[in-house]
Every structure is written in structure tokens, then in C-alpha cells.
Write a protein that holds these residues in place. Structure first.
Motif, short mmCIF file in Angstrom:
data_model
loop_
_atom_site.label_atom_id
_atom_site.label_comp_id
_atom_site.label_asym_id
_atom_site.label_seq_id
_atom_site.Cartn_x
_atom_site.Cartn_y
_atom_site.Cartn_z
N TYR A 3 0.85 -1.19 0.00
CA TYR A 3 0.00 0.00 0.00
C TYR A 3 0.89 1.24 0.00
N LEU A 4 0.38 2.30 -0.61
CA LEU A 4 1.10 3.56 -0.69
C LEU A 4 0.47 4.56 0.26
N ILE A 5 1.27 5.07 1.21
CA ILE A 5 0.82 6.13 2.11
C ILE A 5 1.32 7.46 1.59
N LEU A 30 2.08 -4.57 10.39
CA LEU A 30 2.60 -3.54 9.49
C LEU A 30 4.08 -3.79 9.21
N LYS A 31 4.44 -3.70 7.93
CA LYS A 31 5.85 -3.75 7.54
C LYS A 31 6.14 -2.57 6.64
N THR A 52 3.53 -2.83 3.73
CA THR A 52 2.82 -4.08 3.48
C THR A 52 1.81 -4.30 4.60
N LEU A 53 0.54 -4.57 4.22
CA LEU A 53 -0.53 -4.79 5.18
C LEU A 53 -1.32 -6.02 4.78
N HIS A 73 -3.44 4.14 -0.36
CA HIS A 73 -3.85 3.61 -1.65
C HIS A 73 -3.31 2.21 -1.83
N GLY A 74 -4.09 1.38 -2.50
CA GLY A 74 -3.55 0.11 -2.92
C GLY A 74 -2.53 0.37 -4.02
N LEU A 75 -1.30 -0.09 -3.84
CA LEU A 75 -0.23 0.22 -4.79
C LEU A 75 -0.29 -0.77 -5.96
N TRP A 76 -0.60 -0.25 -7.14
CA TRP A 76 -0.69 -1.09 -8.33
C TRP A 76 0.64 -1.14 -9.08
#
Length: 459
Positions: A3-5, A30-31, A52-53, A73-76
Motif C-alpha cells: 500500500y502507498l501512504i 505492518l511492515k 505491506t498490510l 492507496h492500494g499500490l498497483w
């Protein structure tokens, strides 16, 4: 999944400690995959962090009360060039595309430290046409939003740089609690003082201390209540004390610490406030050591505070220089029984205060309970005040807010269970503990002396 923060553009050293604390509160695995922070300057050139979640639900829970996260956001896909992003998206996410073929959607471009013309924006968006989404494009409240983030170098417009240094493409999931500081804004609060902590950093402090429903939080330098209010906002039951009872009573019937809780509808989180100082507290404390019985006296889940720096006037605690003196009025009444009695105070060492905060926390925090407190220091290495330590407390994070020639740190500790503490280290700590040295305010407070010397190193 990755995921993108997307963080807000402030308080860089506070970002990771906050989301790591929120992962503990929410019980989320959480990683942190990547985040850039320069340890020399405590600054970051990028507001983007990849984590990573375990699930999308975990992502929502992680940031729902975050003050420093804008969105997650879900990182695509990601990469240093647009071609790399497309290759990443096509490799990682084809199995997801069918879910969004008929829903309403929109594409957004977020260029950090850069800009694009309208024509360039359209070109970039159209480059994702292979996703083949057939639903209607809706610019307001669509079912889904897909965002292309561009991370440009600082000053790229002035330097004529044509392309960003990195791209990220993701699907919007959730927004953080960036609006919460506005609710608690000091400008609209009924009762404040010159040292009231601003709402954004008070809320971050509460997050780092793991304030949550069912927890007891305490501020031994409560002032007008910024930290207890922040903790109560997150559902905790709060307590506080201050050497100056006027800060608790307020300056009118309406402008009181209690009135601040009423203003925000947080009276349910107000446990109690009283007049005391840290060295003369009525709070029961558990004696430290393996021979102490049970956990009696250890009741707080968190301690949060911004202790006085002693700059405008020297630090003081309740007491007298000569303990042999008796307090008697001319009419034979004991002074402390008079209605207008003001307790005497004696000078207090700044370094001794830091040790006392740690000792008090070790004696009153439950296992895994947290202490989060603010401490000033000079930026110059020769005058820097080291982060204090205690055998019963493990340092979790040190966040720094830099000013001109000095900074203030938000230091967070966790209370170590008794069985894991090295008792020999505790004996050494007691032997080396700071004592009251000197008589003047400058002698007792190295930060105050450096402050008024404009942090110039003496030859």
C-alpha cells in the motif's frame, strides 16, 4: 499486499512513529517497505511511503485516526519512469482489473513539487487505457479513484527538470484524520495559555502514547489540558495535575480546563484534575525492584506531557530551602491552613526533572504502557542534551521539531515488564541520577543558560 501512504508535508520525523503506534493500537501487522528520511537533517524529500498490510480493511483501520497521513492507496505499480510503472501495473494487477470494468471512476494526477500542463495530464491519464474500464467517468464521488503520483525533485520547475524522479500508481482506499486538528484548534478554544500545545502535535502525542478507549492517561504538567483533551478525543479517560492550580481553575467560570472539555463534548473523558507537582504527588507509586509486591500503584496506560523548560523563570517545585523551618503566622495559626496560603517553592534542576519524569513513569505505568514527553535541546552537538534513559523504560521513538538554533524532541518510551529489567543497571542508574547542583536558574538548567547565550559555545 503493498500500500502507498501519502503523508502531509510536515513533521517528517513523526510520520513513521505515528503509523507504527497506530498499528499497535489497531492490532495491524505492518511492515515498512520504503521511506526516505535523512538522519543528518531529520528531513524527507518525499511524502510517499510503501508499506505491506494484510488487507484493505487493515489499511483503513491503520490511518483512520492518523494526523499526519493524508491518504492510503492500494499500490498497483511504481518505478522511476512511466514505462516502468506500466510494466509494474501489467505484471502485478491484471487479476484486479475486472472488478472495476463497469463502476464509475476517475483518474487523478498528483504532482508533488512539480506541475503539468492540461495536455500533459490528459496524455498521462490516457496512457492507462489498457485497463479498459468501461464505466462512466464521474469527477465527484465516483465509485473508484485511481491516482498517478509523481515525486519531483525540489526546485524542478526553476531548474527546468522535465520528468519526475519517481512514479506511483494506486487505487484510493481511505483518508486520514487531517481535519481533526481543526476541531481542536487553539484559536477557537475557550481557555489557553502561552504554552498550550497546538492541536496537531497534541493529537500526534496522544497517538504515540497509544491513547484509546478503556485506557487511563495522565499529564503531570497539565496546564490548560491540551494533551488530556487530545487523549479524550481518542476515547481515553484522562487525569492531570499542575503545580499552579490557577491553570486548572481557569480565569472565569466559563474559561476553565473543564470548560475546554465541555466545548468539545468530551466530559466523559475527564477523569479528574488536581494541584500537585511531580516530586510531591499524592499518586501512589510502586517501589521498583524485584522484591516489590504485585503491581500496586501502577495504574496508568500512558503518560503524556510537555514539562516546563524554565526559560522565562527558573524551574521550581514545592518545598523550602531549609526544611527545618516551621510555617506559623503571627496569630499562631499554621500557615498552610489559611485560605490565602501559597505553598513555598524551591529551585529545581532541569536534568533532575527529566530523571524524575522517567522514575515516576516507571513506578506508575502498566507493562507496555507508554510515556511520551517533550524535551528541548540545542542543535549544536557540544550543547545538546542527550535523550534520558531508565532501566525500566525502552525508547520507542525520538521525533524532532527543529526551530532555529534549538529543537524540541517528542520522546516515547514503553514500560518494560519487571522480569526483563536488569537490576544491576537500575542500581547504577540510581547512583548516577542527577542531583540538585547549583543555586541559580542557569546553574540548574543547561538549556536555559544556552538559550540566553544564544547557543554560542563558550571558549
Amino acid at each position: 499486499m503493498d500500500y502507498l501512504i501519502r503523508f502531509s508535508q510536515s513533521h517528517e520525523t513523526f510520520r513513521l512513529p505515528e503509523i507504527q503506534a497506530l498499528a499497535v493500537i489497531e492490532g495491524v501487522d505492518l511492515k515498512v517497505v520504503s521511506y526516505s528520511l535523512d538522519p543528518a537533517t531529520n528531513t524527507s524529500e518525499s511524502p510517499f511511503c510503501i508499506v505491506t498490510l494484510p488487507s484493505e480493511d487493515a489499511a483503513k483501520r491503520l490511518i483512520r485516526r492518523s494526523i499526519l497521513v493524508q491518504t492510503i492507496h492500494g499500490l498497483w505499480g511504481s518505478g522511476p519512469t512511466l514505462e516502468d510503472v506500466h510494466a509494474s501495473v501489467q505484471f502485478r494487477t491484471p487479476q484486479f482489473w475486472s472488478r472495476y470494468l463497469t463502476c464509475s471512476f476517475k483518474f487523478t494526477l498528483d504532482s508533488y513539487q512539480g506541475s503539468r500542463t492540461s495536455e500533459e495530464k490528459v496524455r498521462l491519464i490516457n496512457s492507462f487505457s489498457y485497463l479498459a474500464f468501461a464505466g462512466p467517468i464521474v469527477m465527484k464521488n465516483p465509485d473508484e479513484e485511481f491516482i498517478l503520483f509523481e515525486d519531483w525533485p525540489w526546485g524542478s520547475t526553476v531548474q527546468g527538470i522535465k520528468e519526475p524522479k519517481h512514479y506511483y500508481f494506486g487505487r484510493y482506499i481511505a483518508t486520514g484524520a487531517r481535519d481533526m486538528p481543526k476541531k481542536l484548534d487553539l484559536k477557537k478554544r475557550r481557555y489557553i495559555s502561552t504554552t498550550s500545545m497546538d492541536s496537531e502535535l497534541a493529537l500526534v502525542t496522544a497517538n504515540l502514547a497509544l491513547a484509546a478507549p478503556g485506557k487511563l492517561m495522565y499529564d503531570p504538567f497539565v496546564g490548560t489540558g491540551s494533551f488530556p483533551i487530545a487523549c479524550a478525543q481518542f476515547g481515553a479517560l484522562t487525569f492531570g495535575s499542575d503545580i499552579d492550580g490557577r491553570s486548572i481553575r481557569g480565569d472565569s467560570k466559563k474559561n476553565t480546563l473543564r470548560g475546554n472539555f465541555e466545548q468539545y463534548g468530551l466530559l466523559g473523558g475527564l477523569g479528574g484534575m488536581f494541584t500537585a507537582d511531580l516530586t510531591n504527588t499524592p499518586i501512589r507509586r510502586k517501589p521498583l525492584g524485584t522484591n516489590s509486591d504485585g503491581v500496586r500503584g501502577r495504574i496508568f496506560d500512558g503518560i503524556v506531557c510537555d514539562p516546563p523548560y524554565g526559560v522565562r523563570e527558573g524551574l521550581r517545585v514545592l518545598g523550602v530551602r531549609d526544611p527545618e523551618k516551621t510555617w506559623v503566622t503571627s496569630k499562631g495559626k499554621e500557615m498552610y491552613k489559611l485560605p490565602d496560603f501559597i505553598p513555598p517553592r524551591k529551585p529545581y534542576s532541569f536534568l533532575a526533572m527529566l530523571d524524575d519524569i522517567l522514575q515516576f513513569s516507571a513506578q506508575t505505568l502498566v507493562d507496555e504502557g507508554r510515556l511520551s514527553f517533550w524535551m528541548p535541546t540545542a542543535n549544536d552537538e557540544d550543547q545538546e542534551i542527550p535523550v534520558p534513559s531508565h532501566p525500566y523504560l525502552e525508547t520507542v521513538s525520538v521525533c524532532t521539531q527543529v526551530f532555529n538554533k534549538w529543537s524540541r524532541r517528542l520522546i516515547t518510551y514503553r514500560r518494560i515488564p519487571d522480569a526483563q529489567v536488569d537490576q544491576e543497571a537500575m542500581k547504577r542508574w540510581e547512583a548516577e541520577r542527577e542531583k540538585l547542583v547549583g543555586k541559580t536558574a542557569d546553574e540548574l538548567n543547561p538549556f536555559r543558560k544556552a538559550y540566553f547565550n544564544k547557543f554560542e559555545v563558550e571558549n
